[in-house]
Design a protein around this motif. Structure first.
Motif, PDB file in Angstrom:
ATOM      1  N   GLU A  13       0.948  -1.064  -0.038  1.00  0.00           N
ATOM      2  CA  GLU A  13       0.033  -0.012  -0.171  1.00  0.00           C
ATOM      3  C   GLU A  13       0.969   1.170  -0.188  1.00  0.00           C
ATOM      4  N   ILE A  14       2.176   1.216   0.562  1.00  0.00           N
ATOM      5  CA  ILE A  14       2.881   2.447   0.921  1.00  0.00           C
ATOM      6  C   ILE A  14       4.211   1.938   0.141  1.00  0.00           C
ATOM      7  N   ASN A  15       4.545   2.566  -0.758  1.00  0.00           N
ATOM      8  CA  ASN A  15       5.927   2.416  -1.256  1.00  0.00           C
ATOM      9  C   ASN A  15       7.073   2.913  -0.632  1.00  0.00           C
ATOM     10  N   THR A  16       7.992   2.225  -0.216  1.00  0.00           N
ATOM     11  CA  THR A  16       9.060   2.568   0.816  1.00  0.00           C
ATOM     12  C   THR A  16      10.300   3.110  -0.096  1.00  0.00           C
ATOM     13  N   ILE A  17      10.406   3.001  -1.420  1.00  0.00           N
ATOM     14  CA  ILE A  17      11.278   3.349  -2.151  1.00  0.00           C
ATOM     15  C   ILE A  17      11.206   4.934  -2.448  1.00  0.00           C
ATOM     16  N   SER A  18      12.337   5.594  -2.082  1.00  0.00           N
ATOM     17  CA  SER A  18      12.168   7.149  -2.143  1.00  0.00           C
ATOM     18  C   SER A  18      13.013   7.720  -3.130  1.00  0.00           C
ATOM     19  N   SER A  19      13.716   7.075  -3.996  1.00  0.00           N
ATOM     20  CA  SER A  19      14.722   7.609  -5.078  1.00  0.00           C
ATOM     21  C   SER A  19      14.846   6.496  -6.164  1.00  0.00           C
ATOM     22  N   SER A  20      15.268   7.086  -7.135  1.00  0.00           N
ATOM     23  CA  SER A  20      15.843   5.901  -8.324  1.00  0.00           C
ATOM     24  C   SER A  20      16.997   4.794  -8.096  1.00  0.00           C
ATOM     25  N   LEU A  21      16.889   3.813  -8.646  1.00  0.00           N
ATOM     26  CA  LEU A  21      18.150   3.202  -8.314  1.00  0.00           C
ATOM     27  C   LEU A  21      18.290   2.577  -7.030  1.00  0.00           C
ATOM     28  N   GLN A  22      17.429   2.677  -6.240  1.00  0.00           N
ATOM     29  CA  GLN A  22      17.479   2.052  -5.012  1.00  0.00           C
ATOM     30  C   GLN A  22      16.996   0.391  -5.381  1.00  0.00           C
ATOM     31  N   LEU A  23      15.975   0.060  -6.153  1.00  0.00           N
ATOM     32  CA  LEU A  23      15.739  -1.287  -6.431  1.00  0.00           C
ATOM     33  C   LEU A  23      15.384  -1.315  -7.959  1.00  0.00           C
ATOM     34  N   LEU A  24      16.024  -2.433  -8.477  1.00  0.00           N
ATOM     35  CA  LEU A  24      15.681  -2.764  -9.945  1.00  0.00           C
ATOM     36  C   LEU A  24      15.167  -3.885 -10.153  1.00  0.00           C
ATOM     37  N   HIS A  25      14.138  -4.257 -10.762  1.00  0.00           N
ATOM     38  CA  HIS A  25      13.534  -5.276 -11.194  1.00  0.00           C
ATOM     39  C   HIS A  25      13.965  -5.867 -12.298  1.00  0.00           C
ATOM     40  N   MET A  26      14.536  -7.182 -12.525  1.00  0.00           N
ATOM     41  CA  MET A  26      14.999  -7.990 -13.688  1.00  0.00           C
ATOM     42  C   MET A  26      14.177  -9.125 -14.102  1.00  0.00           C
ATOM     43  N   ASP A  27      13.917  -9.156 -15.449  1.00  0.00           N
ATOM     44  CA  ASP A  27      13.437 -10.696 -15.778  1.00  0.00           C
ATOM     45  C   ASP A  27      13.854 -10.689 -17.222  1.00  0.00           C
ATOM     46  N   LEU A  28      13.974 -12.010 -17.618  1.00  0.00           N
ATOM     47  CA  LEU A  28      14.197 -12.436 -18.993  1.00  0.00           C
ATOM     48  C   LEU A  28      13.215 -13.316 -19.853  1.00  0.00           C
ATOM     49  N   PHE A  29      12.681 -12.959 -20.874  1.00  0.00           N
ATOM     50  CA  PHE A  29      11.783 -13.669 -21.663  1.00  0.00           C
ATOM     51  C   PHE A  29      12.344 -14.195 -22.755  1.00  0.00           C
ATOM     52  N   GLY A  30      11.997 -15.474 -23.294  1.00  0.00           N
ATOM     53  CA  GLY A  30      12.509 -16.082 -24.559  1.00  0.00           C
ATOM     54  C   GLY A  30      12.540 -17.538 -24.186  1.00  0.00           C
ATOM     55  N   PRO A  31      13.133 -18.382 -25.179  1.00  0.00           N
ATOM     56  CA  PRO A  31      13.420 -17.622 -26.725  1.00  0.00           C
ATOM     57  C   PRO A  31      12.310 -17.723 -27.489  1.00  0.00           C
ATOM     58  N   THR A  32      12.067 -16.779 -28.356  1.00  0.00           N
ATOM     59  CA  THR A  32      10.909 -16.738 -28.907  1.00  0.00           C
ATOM     60  C   THR A  32      10.760 -17.617 -30.448  1.00  0.00           C
ATOM     61  N   ASN A  33       9.819 -17.902 -31.027  1.00  0.00           N
ATOM     62  CA  ASN A  33       9.679 -18.843 -32.027  1.00  0.00           C
ATOM     63  C   ASN A  33      10.107 -18.365 -33.157  1.00  0.00           C
ATOM     64  N   VAL A  34      10.410 -17.113 -33.265  1.00  0.00           N
ATOM     65  CA  VAL A  34      10.916 -16.550 -34.430  1.00  0.00           C
ATOM     66  C   VAL A  34      12.034 -15.471 -34.136  1.00  0.00           C
ATOM     67  N   MET A  35      13.269 -15.656 -34.555  1.00  0.00           N
ATOM     68  CA  MET A  35      14.268 -14.785 -34.394  1.00  0.00           C
ATOM     69  C   MET A  35      14.068 -13.452 -35.061  1.00  0.00           C
ATOM     70  N   SER A  36      14.517 -12.248 -34.324  1.00  0.00           N
ATOM     71  CA  SER A  36      14.495 -10.751 -34.635  1.00  0.00           C
ATOM     72  C   SER A  36      15.211 -10.643 -35.977  1.00  0.00           C
ATOM     73  N   ILE A  37      15.110  -9.267 -36.616  1.00  0.00           N
ATOM     74  CA  ILE A  37      15.989  -8.998 -37.641  1.00  0.00           C
ATOM     75  C   ILE A  37      17.452  -9.148 -37.255  1.00  0.00           C
ATOM     76  N   GLY A  38      17.847  -8.975 -36.223  1.00  0.00           N
ATOM     77  CA  GLY A  38      19.026  -8.921 -35.606  1.00  0.00           C
ATOM     78  C   GLY A  38      19.377 -10.089 -35.051  1.00  0.00           C
ATOM     79  N   LYS A  39      18.870 -11.202 -35.164  1.00  0.00           N
ATOM     80  CA  LYS A  39      19.144 -12.362 -34.888  1.00  0.00           C
ATOM     81  C   LYS A  39      19.149 -12.593 -33.333  1.00  0.00           C
ATOM     82  N   LYS A  40      18.235 -11.747 -32.715  1.00  0.00           N
ATOM     83  CA  LYS A  40      18.104 -12.211 -31.386  1.00  0.00           C
ATOM     84  C   LYS A  40      16.793 -12.710 -31.029  1.00  0.00           C
TER      85      LYS A  40
END
Length: 761
Positions: free
Chosen positions: A93-120
């Motif tokens: 209910e109350i966010n205790t984070i008061s400034s940027s870069l105090q907490l970073l959320h990270m996630d990785l999705f893939g692999p996709t069924n079709v590669m991108s133009i850059g082969k990613k």
């Protein structure tokens, strides 16, 4: 103690028990069942919850049930096994984070069924908890994650003048590894992980995944572009959402919370809208068209420019000289229907409308499309090495009008394969058990040989390895459907097949990347050597076409000794040397690997002044009489093999290798008791080492200088079919023999009787 108050009415005190709270003190009016009696009736009523049982008693809905309050002193274990649910994770209910870069959320999705133009095939999503500013980065493999995160942390701390404190991610090895843990430990960054199989604890990143994917899905559906543009769509969605979404508690956009400036969005254009790009690269004639057609696919981070897909050059470039037709709809393109199936792309991301999007799993597919926009636009085939950069989004620290997006340079293309699901096959379990199967895990140490699927002498593979092998086999079958099976003799015939056109474009792209020649006027007294296209179908050991290869060669027979070339000798590996190499590898029990140098001769520099004609079918209409002056060796030139060998051997000798005394194509590197052997045969290289990290270091060394394609373990080389097993290396030439018999018309002949007798002996 007063239990109840009620007024008297008509000389009667009436109490409405229906409106009495079950938790009130009036429960004492109903006797309480004992624990054993409550448990007994709980089991009789098929483990019904006690709240429903008390409701039956309170409302007198059944007969035969004692009028008592049923309760349980502890949880019923059987109910927990049959009914237990996941723990709910409510938002704070109350966010205790008061400034940027105090907490970073990270996630990785893939692999996709079709590669991108850059082969990613993967996408890394990073979200700042305070501002909700999002960065997306696209990767070819999961191995790139840790290095990318480290460079991102250093860059973002430098740009914002703040220190990162906490990183929250899932438990995947791409986040939880020694390299990243050591880096965070040195910088004092705390690591937080979600519980296994509980993506809800990383809900900020998972929710942003879903938001980005849904936006990208809408962009692709509107623009009618192939789903090979999914990375551009995700990147554009992230770029726009950073500037238009509103963070509720603070009533500001993520861009303003991070940079302290209100974003400027006056330059936004619809994704995928048709546009014209001013041609400032080519020398145009007086009446040539000044602009090329294309599509808007994003915004640049390095300059105030748009990212556009140029339909003429078929690459993504950045330009400010762009005019967009925002109200002109895109025509429906033609091609394999699955290439435009956005549902299949979304499913490969592993998210549905009922839960958070996260790291889904799927294969990747090879695509080939020919568009009919204005009868001239051909979309890029993902297996073609395109000279473009893969986008990623980063914070903008420039003027309000500047456009923010970070680029990642395109790496070596990787062949993709269609998504395949792995099903459990229980046919190799032990038989003969008459008991009813239980739900406990059974571990079988020994399997009867007759029940083992596949080659019994092959090494054990994990599920991911077996799935990858199956994907590669299906890839070859699917890819061969889009490749030409015939080898044209002339460039005019090859121009009729889109696969050969792509092969010629890929060859000329290598010329541009290696800076092979310059377009000049022919010097007086000089003559130009002719060029021609050579078309070959590359096949695997089973004879299946896996690639259409076009090679531009010079007509070397017109060269004159002393004018166009001097010394031409270059050593070539003998078949006996290859056999000795494999015999030594079998004796020392190490694996032999193979790699191929792409357009190897283009790396060799020539000292002579040589001119060649323009490639047939690709003459410059503005300068038809000009010729190319070579700076690098070209296939077909007499001095090309020697120039390539000098370049490669010098590079290896500079990096600690020794050349063989007898076999000049053998290079050796020693480290204490370990040895690394490298055998060169023109542009094909086989190598092996008694220590694993030595051959890995060799691969990295070669990739630093040359454009290589790693082919894995050696299976087919110079007509030899090689099979590496734990008990030795086996070689045969059945394919070579079959080709010889086919060439001379003996493939259907029968073996004479006297040869049968010799064979039986």
């Amino acid at each position: 103690m007063i239990l109840l108050r009620t007024p008297r009415k008509d000389n009667v005190y009436c109490v409405d028990m229906d409106n009495v709270d079950s938790d009130s003190s009036l429960n004492c009016l109903v006797s309480k069942a004992s624990v054993d009696e409550s448990s007994l009736w709980h089991k009789r009523m098929c483990h019904m919850n006690f709240k429903t049982m008390n409701k039956l008693v309170k409302n007198n809905l059944v007969r035969g049930l004692p009028s008592k309050v049923f309760s349980c002193a502890d949880h019923c274990v059987a109910c927990l096994k049959g009914k237990q649910h996941k723990t709910s994770h409510k938002t704070k209910e109350i966010n205790t984070i008061s400034s940027s870069l105090q907490l970073l959320h990270m996630d990785l999705f893939g692999p996709t069924n079709v590669m991108s133009i850059g082969k990613k095939s993967y996408c890394l999503v990073i979200v700042d908890d305070y501002s909700r500013f999002t960065w997306v980065y696209f990767l070819r493999t999961k191995d790139e994650t840790s290095g990318l995160i480290k460079s991102f942390i250093l860059r973002i701390e430098n740009q914002t003048n703040q220190r990162l404190k906490v990183i929250r991610s899932e438990n995947g090895t791409e986040f939880k590894n020694l390299d990243l843990n050591t880096f965070c430990e040195e910088k004092g960054i705390e690591r937080q992980y979600s519980a296994p199989r509980t993506p809800q604890q990383n809900g900020v990143a998972e929710r942003r995944n879903r938001t980005l994917i849904e936006a990208a899905r809408s962009l692709l559906a509107y623009s009618k572009l192939p789903i090979t543009f999914w990375a551009e769509a995700v990147n554009t969605a992230c770029y726009v959402q950073n500037r238009v979404l509103v963070v509720k508690p603070k009533n500001k956009t993520p861009y303003e919370l991070l940079t302290k400036r209100k974003p400027f969005i006056g330059f936004f254009k619809p994704f995928g809208c048709p546009c014209t790009i001013l041609n400032t690269k080519s020398h145009l004639g007086k009446f040539d068209s000044k602009a090329d057609d294309g599509f808007l696919v994003g915004y640049s981070s390095q300059s105030k420019a748009y990212r556009v897909f140029n339909s003429s050059s078929r690459i993504i470039e950045e330009s400010d000289n762009v005019i967009c037709n925002e109200n002109t709809p895109n025509p429906i393109v033609s091609g394999p229907q699955w290439l435009f199936d956005i549902d299949s792309l979304t499913n490969s991301f592993g998210f549905s409308s009922d839960d958070y999007a996260g790291s889904g799993s799927g294969g990747s597919g090879t695509t080939q499309v020919q568009d009919s926009i204005s009868q001239s636009v051909i979309f890029p085939i993902p297996t073609v090495d395109l000279c473009e950069k893969e986008p990623s989004t980063g914070p903008n620290q420039r003027e309000e009008e500047s456009i923010d997006e970070e680029n990642q340079e395109n790496q070596e293309p990787q062949v993709a394969a269609e998504s395949t699901s792995v099903e459990l096959n229980d046919s190799n379990l032990e038989v003969g058990l008459n008991e009813e199967p239980s739900h406990h895990t059974r571990i079988h140490k020994d399997h009867p040989p007759q029940l083992v699927i596949g080659d019994i002498s092959s090494p054990m593979m994990t599920r991911n390895q077996s799935r990858l092998q199956e994907m590669q086999e299906q890839h070859h079958t699917v890819l061969s459907c889009f490749l030409s099976q015939l080898e044209p003799k002339k460039a005019h015939d090859a121009m009729k097949e889109s696969s050969w056109i792509e092969a010629m474009h890929k060859e000329l792209l290598q010329f541009k990347l290696q800076d092979v020649w310059d377009l000049v006027d022919l010097s007086k007294g000089q003559r130009a050597i002719g060029t021609k296209w050579v078309f070959r179908n590359k096949r695997d050991e089973r004879g299946i076409v896996i690639r259409n290869k076009a090679r531009l060669v010079a007509q070397g027979y017109t060269q004159e000794e002393g004018i166009d070339y001097e010394e031409v000798f270059a050593p070539v590996a003998r078949i006996e040397a290859i056999r000795l190499f494999l015999a030594y590898a079998s004796y020392m029990k190490f694996k032999v690997y193979q790699m191929d140098v792409k357009s190897a001769f283009l790396y060799g520099s020539i000292e002579e002044e040589v001119y060649v004609c323009q490639p047939p079918g690709f003459e410059n209409p503005s300068y038809p009489d000009m010729v190319y002056k070579l700076k690098k060796a070209l296939y077909g030139l007499h001095q090309a093999p020697r120039a390539w060998y000098d370049t490669l051997s010098s590079y290896l000798l500079e990096n600690g290798f020794e050349r063989g005394v007898i076999d000049k194509t053998l290079f050796i590197k020693r480290k204490k008791k370990d040895i690394l052997l490298v055998q060169i045969n023109v542009d094909d290289i086989i190598f092996g080492s008694t220590r694993d990290n030595m051959y890995k270091e060799f691969e990295e060394l070669m990739h630093q200088r040359f454009k290589m394609s790693s082919m894995g373990e050696l299976t087919f080389f110079l007509g030899l079919q090689v099979q590496q097993k734990s008990d030795g290396i086996f070689i045969c030439q059945s394919k070579y023999v079959q080709d010889i018999l086919t060439k001379f018309g003996f493939s259907d002949s029968k073996l004479p009787a006297h040869l049968w007798r010799h064979t039986s002996r």
